[in-house]
Design a protein around this motif. Sequence first.
Motif, short mmCIF file in Angstrom:
data_model
loop_
_atom_site.label_atom_id
_atom_site.label_comp_id
_atom_site.label_asym_id
_atom_site.label_seq_id
_atom_site.Cartn_x
_atom_site.Cartn_y
_atom_site.Cartn_z
N UNK A 79 1.58 -1.11 -0.17
CA UNK A 79 -0.17 -0.01 0.63
C UNK A 79 1.12 0.98 0.02
N UNK A 80 0.34 2.49 -0.75
CA UNK A 80 0.84 3.60 -1.08
C UNK A 80 0.11 4.38 -0.72
N UNK A 81 -0.03 5.91 0.42
CA UNK A 81 -0.86 6.22 0.79
C UNK A 81 -0.73 7.54 0.00
N UNK A 82 -1.25 8.48 -1.03
CA UNK A 82 -0.86 9.77 -1.34
C UNK A 82 -0.97 10.70 -0.21
N UNK A 83 0.66 11.24 -0.26
CA UNK A 83 1.31 12.32 0.32
C UNK A 83 0.96 13.91 -0.15
#
Length: 207
Positions: A55-59
């Motif tokens: 998973x990669x959460x938008x920064x």
Amino acid sequence: MSFNGFTEQDFDALTVPGLEPRMEAIIGHIRPKLEALGGSLAPYLSALCGEEMHPHVAKHARRKVNPPIDTWVAWAGSKRGYKALPHFEVGMFSTHLFIIFAVIYESPNKSVFAEYMMKHADELKAVVPAQFYWSMDHMNPDGTPHRETGLTELRSMGEKLKSIKKAEIMCGLRLDRNEPILRDGDKLTAKIEETFRSLLPLYKASF
């Protein structure tokens, strides 16, 4: 934290004026839920895709002036990032939640999926649920319903994806912010899993 769904306040966070205030609202209200969703769905997607999905959460780290109009969590087969790979996303504009498969312009897999769209439009037409939508611009919340997309349109999207450097493609489900299912974490998680299952053939076709 456990994922309990999204609230009106979460969607309203994306209408807060100004970059810093909006980022504070996103970080305070939405990001913890996206992080929880990212972690809880990673094992499911890994099993579904047959590879470890991260998973990669938008920064939104590159933004200096304009506040983001949407935010999301993406899953891809790399720990380092997702933009160069075909991936899955769950995210939201102020108006709706989206659950999608995406190949964006940074990905070299663009040409692979473009060829698939051009050569197998009939398969795509059959496998994608009618209520899903297509979009070629991740910044535009509008899209074209799959039920209104014919073989000619699918092939045309494939041609654009292949020939235009900045072209990108997304397909999936959108849920209006007022849909009751968004308030129920378990039911929404099940709907996301069901949507990803339906999108798996597109993901597989992009490699």
